[in-house]
Design a protein around this motif. Sequence first.
Motif, PDB file in Angstrom:
ATOM      1  N   ALA A   1      21.324   8.881   0.772  1.00 12.69           N
ATOM      2  CA  ALA A   1      22.098   9.396   1.911  1.00 12.69           C
ATOM      3  C   ALA A   1      22.481   8.226   2.797  1.00 12.69           C
ATOM      4  O   ALA A   1      21.726   7.250   2.924  1.00 12.69           O
ATOM      5  N   ARG A   2      23.635   8.309   3.420  1.00 11.57           N
ATOM      6  CA  ARG A   2      24.002   7.266   4.374  1.00 11.57           C
ATOM      7  C   ARG A   2      22.949   7.195   5.483  1.00 11.57           C
ATOM      8  O   ARG A   2      22.297   8.190   5.816  1.00 11.57           O
ATOM      9  N   LEU A   3      22.805   6.024   6.064  1.00 15.59           N
ATOM     10  CA  LEU A   3      21.821   5.836   7.126  1.00 15.59           C
ATOM     11  C   LEU A   3      22.451   6.309   8.429  1.00 15.59           C
ATOM     12  O   LEU A   3      23.154   5.568   9.113  1.00 15.59           O
ATOM     13  N   GLU A   4      22.191   7.568   8.760  1.00 14.48           N
ATOM     14  CA  GLU A   4      22.795   8.208   9.923  1.00 14.48           C
ATOM     15  C   GLU A   4      21.723   8.979  10.681  1.00 14.48           C
ATOM     16  O   GLU A   4      21.011   9.817  10.093  1.00 14.48           O
ATOM     17  N   LEU A   5      21.589   8.682  11.952  1.00 10.90           N
ATOM     18  CA  LEU A   5      20.635   9.388  12.803  1.00 10.90           C
ATOM     19  C   LEU A   5      21.394  10.109  13.908  1.00 10.90           C
ATOM     20  O   LEU A   5      22.382   9.589  14.423  1.00 10.90           O
ATOM     21  N   PRO A   6      20.938  11.333  14.235  1.00  6.09           N
ATOM     22  CA  PRO A   6      19.733  11.992  13.741  1.00  6.09           C
ATOM     23  C   PRO A   6      19.930  12.816  12.473  1.00  6.09           C
ATOM     24  O   PRO A   6      18.957  13.260  11.875  1.00  6.09           O
ATOM     25  N   GLY A   7      21.180  13.044  12.048  1.00  3.63           N
ATOM     26  CA  GLY A   7      21.459  14.051  11.039  1.00  3.63           C
ATOM     27  C   GLY A   7      20.707  13.890   9.737  1.00  3.63           C
ATOM     28  O   GLY A   7      20.196  14.875   9.195  1.00  3.63           O
ATOM     29  N   LYS A   8      20.630  12.681   9.198  1.00  2.00           N
ATOM     30  CA  LYS A   8      19.986  12.494   7.895  1.00  2.00           C
ATOM     31  C   LYS A   8      18.469  12.357   8.008  1.00  2.00           C
ATOM     32  O   LYS A   8      17.779  12.323   6.990  1.00  2.00           O
ATOM     33  N   ASN A   9      17.953  12.234   9.222  1.00  2.00           N
ATOM     34  CA  ASN A   9      16.525  12.466   9.471  1.00  2.00           C
ATOM     35  C   ASN A   9      15.602  11.429   8.833  1.00  2.00           C
ATOM     36  O   ASN A   9      14.466  11.745   8.447  1.00  2.00           O
ATOM     37  N   HIS A  10      16.042  10.188   8.751  1.00  2.00           N
ATOM     38  CA  HIS A  10      15.227   9.157   8.097  1.00  2.00           C
ATOM     39  C   HIS A  10      13.917   8.882   8.836  1.00  2.00           C
ATOM     40  O   HIS A  10      12.908   8.572   8.196  1.00  2.00           O
ATOM     41  N   LEU A  11      13.917   8.961  10.151  1.00  2.00           N
ATOM     42  CA  LEU A  11      12.716   8.594  10.897  1.00  2.00           C
ATOM     43  C   LEU A  11      11.575   9.567  10.619  1.00  2.00           C
ATOM     44  O   LEU A  11      10.419   9.166  10.439  1.00  2.00           O
ATOM     45  N   ARG A  12      11.868  10.867  10.587  1.00  2.00           N
ATOM     46  CA  ARG A  12      10.814  11.826  10.262  1.00  2.00           C
ATOM     47  C   ARG A  12      10.378  11.681   8.801  1.00  2.00           C
ATOM     48  O   ARG A  12       9.198  11.906   8.472  1.00  2.00           O
ATOM     49  N   LEU A  13      11.309  11.329   7.924  1.00  2.00           N
ATOM     50  CA  LEU A  13      10.925  11.094   6.527  1.00  2.00           C
ATOM     51  C   LEU A  13       9.930   9.941   6.444  1.00  2.00           C
ATOM     52  O   LEU A  13       8.953  10.013   5.684  1.00  2.00           O
ATOM     53  N   LEU A  14      10.162   8.882   7.203  1.00  2.00           N
ATOM     54  CA  LEU A  14       9.216   7.760   7.214  1.00  2.00           C
ATOM     55  C   LEU A  14       7.839   8.208   7.693  1.00  2.00           C
ATOM     56  O   LEU A  14       6.810   7.820   7.118  1.00  2.00           O
ATOM     57  N   GLU A  15       7.802   9.011   8.745  1.00  2.00           N
ATOM     58  CA  GLU A  15       6.520   9.513   9.241  1.00  2.00           C
ATOM     59  C   GLU A  15       5.825  10.354   8.176  1.00  2.00           C
ATOM     60  O   GLU A  15       4.605  10.243   7.968  1.00  2.00           O
ATOM     61  N   ALA A  16       6.584  11.209   7.505  1.00  3.02           N
ATOM     62  CA  ALA A  16       6.004  12.052   6.464  1.00  3.02           C
ATOM     63  C   ALA A  16       5.510  11.213   5.293  1.00  3.02           C
ATOM     64  O   ALA A  16       4.430  11.473   4.735  1.00  3.02           O
ATOM     65  N   PHE A  17       6.280  10.219   4.919  1.00  2.00           N
ATOM     66  CA  PHE A  17       5.892   9.342   3.814  1.00  2.00           C
ATOM     67  C   PHE A  17       4.596   8.615   4.146  1.00  2.00           C
ATOM     68  O   PHE A  17       3.693   8.517   3.295  1.00  2.00           O
ATOM     69  N   ALA A  18       4.497   8.112   5.371  1.00  4.37           N
ATOM     70  CA  ALA A  18       3.272   7.425   5.788  1.00  4.37           C
ATOM     71  C   ALA A  18       2.076   8.383   5.761  1.00  4.37           C
ATOM     72  O   ALA A  18       0.982   8.011   5.312  1.00  4.37           O
ATOM     73  N   ARG A  19       2.266   9.618   6.235  1.00  6.49           N
ATOM     74  CA  ARG A  19       1.188  10.614   6.217  1.00  6.49           C
ATOM     75  C   ARG A  19       0.748  10.917   4.785  1.00  6.49           C
ATOM     76  O   ARG A  19      -0.448  10.967   4.479  1.00  6.49           O
ATOM     77  N   ALA A  20       1.714  11.170   3.916  1.00  3.55           N
ATOM     78  CA  ALA A  20       1.386  11.515   2.532  1.00  3.55           C
ATOM     79  C   ALA A  20       0.679  10.365   1.829  1.00  3.55           C
ATOM     80  O   ALA A  20      -0.262  10.578   1.051  1.00  3.55           O
ATOM     81  N   ALA A  21       1.136   9.143   2.101  1.00  8.05           N
ATOM     82  CA  ALA A  21       0.513   7.975   1.472  1.00  8.05           C
ATOM     83  C   ALA A  21      -0.933   7.820   1.924  1.00  8.05           C
ATOM     84  O   ALA A  21      -1.829   7.522   1.121  1.00  8.05           O
ATOM     85  N   ARG A  22      -1.199   8.045   3.219  1.00  5.81           N
ATOM     86  CA  ARG A  22      -2.564   7.905   3.733  1.00  5.81           C
ATOM     87  C   ARG A  22      -3.458   9.033   3.214  1.00  5.81           C
ATOM     88  O   ARG A  22      -4.602   8.813   2.838  1.00  5.81           O
ATOM     89  N   ALA A  23      -2.921  10.260   3.186  1.00  7.50           N
ATOM     90  CA  ALA A  23      -3.747  11.417   2.821  1.00  7.50           C
ATOM     91  C   ALA A  23      -4.092  11.428   1.341  1.00  7.50           C
ATOM     92  O   ALA A  23      -5.205  11.814   0.959  1.00  7.50           O
ATOM     93  N   GLY A  24      -3.184  11.027   0.500  1.00  5.91           N
ATOM     94  CA  GLY A  24      -3.405  11.136  -0.932  1.00  5.91           C
ATOM     95  C   GLY A  24      -3.500   9.820  -1.665  1.00  5.91           C
ATOM     96  O   GLY A  24      -3.570   9.800  -2.896  1.00  5.91           O
ATOM     97  N   ALA A  25      -3.506   8.718  -0.940  1.00  7.01           N
ATOM     98  CA  ALA A  25      -3.555   7.388  -1.551  1.00  7.01           C
ATOM     99  C   ALA A  25      -2.458   7.230  -2.610  1.00  7.01           C
ATOM    100  O   ALA A  25      -2.687   6.709  -3.702  1.00  7.01           O
ATOM    101  N   LEU A  26      -1.258   7.739  -2.289  1.00  4.45           N
ATOM    102  CA  LEU A  26      -0.145   7.667  -3.235  1.00  4.45           C
ATOM    103  C   LEU A  26       0.335   6.223  -3.381  1.00  4.45           C
ATOM    104  O   LEU A  26       0.479   5.502  -2.390  1.00  4.45           O
ATOM    105  N   PRO A  27       0.648   5.803  -4.585  1.00  2.00           N
ATOM    106  CA  PRO A  27       1.078   4.414  -4.798  1.00  2.00           C
ATOM    107  C   PRO A  27       2.575   4.213  -4.651  1.00  2.00           C
ATOM    108  O   PRO A  27       3.082   3.126  -4.953  1.00  2.00           O
ATOM    109  N   HIS A  28       3.309   5.221  -4.204  1.00  2.00           N
ATOM    110  CA  HIS A  28       4.759   5.203  -4.271  1.00  2.00           C
ATOM    111  C   HIS A  28       5.402   4.319  -3.201  1.00  2.00           C
ATOM    112  O   HIS A  28       4.846   4.107  -2.128  1.00  2.00           O
TER     113      HIS A  28
END
Length: 446
Positions: free
Chosen positions: A266-293
């Motif tokens: 997706a184009r880097l567009e805020l707020p519509g494409k919502n990248h900042l919340r995706l980063l927060e979610a990615f960080a949470r998922a990585a910490r909670a499940g030790a994901l290597p992604h």
Amino acid sequence: MGGAARVRRGAMRFGVERRDRPASERRAERGGTGRSPARRRCVGRPIAKARGMTHSPLRVAVPLGGTDRGRSGLGTWVQAVLPRLARRLRARGGELLAIGTPRDLDAYAAVLGEARPETLPAALDRAGASAGWHLAALGRLARRRGADAVLLPAANRRLSLGGPPTLAVVHDLAELHVRGKYHALRTPYVEHVVPRALRRAAAVVAVSGATRDDLVRHAGLAATAVRVVPNGVDVERFRPGRAPAALRAELRQALGFRGPFVYYPARLELPGKNHLRLLEAFARAARAGALPHHLVLTGSDWGAWARIDARARELGVRERLAWLGRVDAAWVPALVQEADAIAMPGLFEGFGLPALEGLACGTPVACSDTGALPEVVGELGVRFDPRSPEDMARALATALTHPVVRRRAAEEGPAWAARRSWCRTAARLDALLEEIAVAPGKAVAA
């Protein structure tokens, strides 16, 4: 709540039934025969044949202004539909007239082989000048060139008053859902100019049920006056399997890592494409499940990269973030095939084509539960509240680790996606264009 519990909760949400929709729309979604669209001919008997219509050669004018020159989902629509529609018209002795500035015509040169170009002044590259010209002058130009109908591919941005009958295609009214998505002057245009112009169109098409609902709610159109013609997917490019080894090696060299990843195109567009919340979610998922992604982003920067980069550093995931910019079209299917999951966190999408492309490849999709995305992914997508990083993290973990979710995406996703074909999209538009051309002056009901 632990990572395993979040995955279980995500699995419970996975099988949510889709919203009830009219039977006609469900039949259209199934695509009739059930055969892969790759095996159907794009040039054939128009859909309207069954209605007893006669088929005469049509000249259809298509303005390219406001379509992002191929750099967005709307641009992808133009690249997919125009060559197929041009071939259908040519097969019946008709013609597609592609109208645009030199930059517009150059951007789509590769797909306009069967079309006749009409060049506009370069001054119309400016958005305001382009919108004004379309309203005031497009109809007159189309009439002078002998057009029987006008197809407006970006009717939520560019509209025409007067001239031949118009078929207006609306992709979304996202700015009414996401304040600050575009320039401040654009919202009044969508709220006041677009509804009036659409009510004067001979026919209106929405690319999704969600967009149709917005047109009824915000533009005052009758639900029966808006035809839903969904976007398609190119199953020759987006299919299960892997790209050639040389392309994968090139891709991995550009990424700079060899491990698994989540992909958000997706184009880097805020707020519509919502990248900042995706980063927060990615960080949470990585910490909670030790994901290597890693998290891989592609798309042009619409002024958001600096904030995305800064937020990734704050969250401690910058080393696991890769942004490739706008990539070559050949790379996109390879990225979708190589990804462990597709993320679609946009606050509101009028369609959300990458989600369908992900399922076409058998790749699990985690997506927002807003806009058209629920109808695009059906029961095969893991949905989340796009304003909740916690819910988004739960959905990402589910898409990446839950065996049922991953198996269903792999086994059922390609067939689900293949029900929507670009050839069928072009055929339905062709039938509608003939319908309005043979019955001019019949505007949609308001």
